[in-house]
Scaffold this active site. Sequence first.
Site, PDB file in Angstrom:
ATOM      1  N   GLY A  82       0.797  -1.222   0.000  1.00 51.14           N
ATOM      2  CA  GLY A  82       0.000   0.000   0.000  1.00 51.14           C
ATOM      3  C   GLY A  82       0.828   1.270   0.000  1.00 51.14           C
ATOM      4  N   SER A  83       2.102   1.154  -0.338  1.00 55.18           N
ATOM      5  CA  SER A  83       2.926   2.371  -0.281  1.00 55.18           C
ATOM      6  C   SER A  83       2.518   3.372  -1.360  1.00 55.18           C
ATOM      7  CB  SER A  83       4.412   2.037  -0.369  1.00 55.18           C
ATOM      8  OG  SER A  83       4.747   1.536  -1.640  1.00 55.18           O
ATOM      9  N   ASN A  84       2.098   2.893  -2.522  1.00 56.01           N
ATOM     10  CA  ASN A  84       1.620   3.822  -3.558  1.00 56.01           C
ATOM     11  C   ASN A  84       0.258   4.397  -3.192  1.00 56.01           C
ATOM     12  OD1 ASN A  84       3.429   4.117  -6.039  1.00 56.01           O
ATOM     13  ND2 ASN A  84       3.541   1.914  -5.613  1.00 56.01           N
TER      14      ASN A  84
ATOM     15  N   ASN B  59      -2.411   2.458 -14.175  1.00 54.96           N
ATOM     16  CA  ASN B  59      -1.601   1.507 -13.412  1.00 54.96           C
ATOM     17  C   ASN B  59      -0.185   2.051 -13.301  1.00 54.96           C
ATOM     18  OD1 ASN B  59      -0.836  -1.027 -12.186  1.00 54.96           O
ATOM     19  ND2 ASN B  59       0.100  -1.609 -14.130  1.00 54.96           N
TER      20      ASN B  59
ATOM     21  N   HIS C  79       3.788   0.714 -13.104  1.00 51.47           N
ATOM     22  CA  HIS C  79       4.626  -0.459 -13.342  1.00 51.47           C
ATOM     23  C   HIS C  79       6.078  -0.094 -13.003  1.00 51.47           C
ATOM     24  CE1 HIS C  79       5.656  -4.290 -15.155  1.00 51.47           C
ATOM     25  NE2 HIS C  79       6.686  -3.680 -15.716  1.00 51.47           N
TER      26      HIS C  79
ATOM     27  N   ASP D 247       0.181  -4.209 -19.445  1.00 53.04           N
ATOM     28  CA  ASP D 247       1.209  -3.173 -19.573  1.00 53.04           C
ATOM     29  C   ASP D 247       1.320  -2.559 -20.968  1.00 53.04           C
ATOM     30  OD1 ASP D 247       1.864  -3.745 -16.901  1.00 53.04           O
ATOM     31  OD2 ASP D 247       3.286  -5.287 -17.508  1.00 53.04           O
TER      32      ASP D 247
ATOM     33  N   GLU E 160       8.348   5.847  -7.651  1.00 51.56           N
ATOM     34  CA  GLU E 160       6.916   5.631  -7.890  1.00 51.56           C
ATOM     35  C   GLU E 160       6.069   6.575  -7.030  1.00 51.56           C
ATOM     36  OE1 GLU E 160       5.564   1.528  -7.626  1.00 51.56           O
ATOM     37  OE2 GLU E 160       7.492   0.822  -8.326  1.00 51.56           O
TER      38      GLU E 160
HETATM   39  C1  GRF Z   1       4.585  -1.338  -7.087  1.00 48.67           C
HETATM   40  O1  GRF Z   1       5.929  -1.615  -7.242  1.00 48.67           O
HETATM   41  C2  GRF Z   1       3.934  -1.101  -8.411  1.00 48.67           C
HETATM   42  O2  GRF Z   1       4.792  -0.613  -9.372  1.00 48.67           O
HETATM   43  C3  GRF Z   1       3.485  -2.489  -8.799  1.00 48.67           C
HETATM   44  O3  GRF Z   1       3.087  -3.083  -7.584  1.00 48.67           O
HETATM   45  C4  GRF Z   1       3.824  -2.514  -6.512  1.00 48.67           C
HETATM   46  C5  GRF Z   1       2.837  -2.117  -5.434  1.00 48.67           C
HETATM   47  O4  GRF Z   1       3.514  -1.757  -4.272  1.00 48.67           O
HETATM   48  N1  GRF Z   1       2.445  -2.458  -9.794  1.00 48.67           N
HETATM   49  P1  GRF Z   1       2.797  -1.005  -3.073  1.00 48.67           P
HETATM   50  O5  GRF Z   1       1.739  -1.955  -2.533  1.00 48.67           O
HETATM   51  O6  GRF Z   1       2.212   0.255  -3.587  1.00 48.67           O
HETATM   52  O7  GRF Z   1       3.879  -0.762  -2.072  1.00 48.67           O
END
Ligand code: GRF
Length: 200
Positions: A17-19, A106, A108, A149, A178
């Site tokens: 969930g870091s993103n 998305n 990637h 992708d 990211e």
């Molecule tokens: C990220 O590295 C993203 O690029 C990929 O899945 C990962 C998700 O990581 N699609 P997080 O859960 O957001 O830390």
Amino acid sequence: MSHGEPRRVAILGSGTGSNARALVEYSRGAAKSFTVELIISTRSDAGIVNVAREFNIPYVILQKNDWVLSLERGIDEAHCDILALAGFMRKLPTSTIEKLSGRVVNIHPALLPKFGGAGMYGIHVHTAVIKAGEHTTGATVHLVTDEYDEGAILGQDSIQILPGDSPESLQERVKRLEHELYPRVVDAFSREMGIRTRHA
Ligand code: GRF
């Protein structure tokens, strides 16, 4: 939805969930071009669920059966304009992609079109990048289509690969990238959607 209002975003994932956290924090800053209205996870023990709880955002856990129904119902009920995938490991059905017509994005962890497609996720991506002898890598935000992708690229950022880099160290540095890139691109996308709607 009036044109000046922030876009309503749902985040779908199953990872740490870091993103999701980066998107939520950004959306609660000064910019306000989008708000995160819903978090959807395929697992109840995923870190992304903790992000939802911490920020008091409604969340849905998708069951094994009928998950598409729950997903689409969640998006409808929260009136989401944009679906942002962040670590979603299943294939999104065509019905969901069509429902949101061009508004599924998305992130990637590589510079697409390189190192994308089936099997290219998580640490596998960074292992492949090092093995290929690349000098740079990075992250890509793109539109989601029926092919893994392959949708239009909305934004990319890159970093240099250092001589001592391992897949793990690359993964960590790309993750940091990211967290900057994703909110910035969703912000631009949300604003552009507003302009397109206004001119329609
Ligand atoms: C990220 O590295 C993203 O690029 C990929 O899945 C990962 C998700 O990581 N699609 P997080 O859960 O957001 O830390």
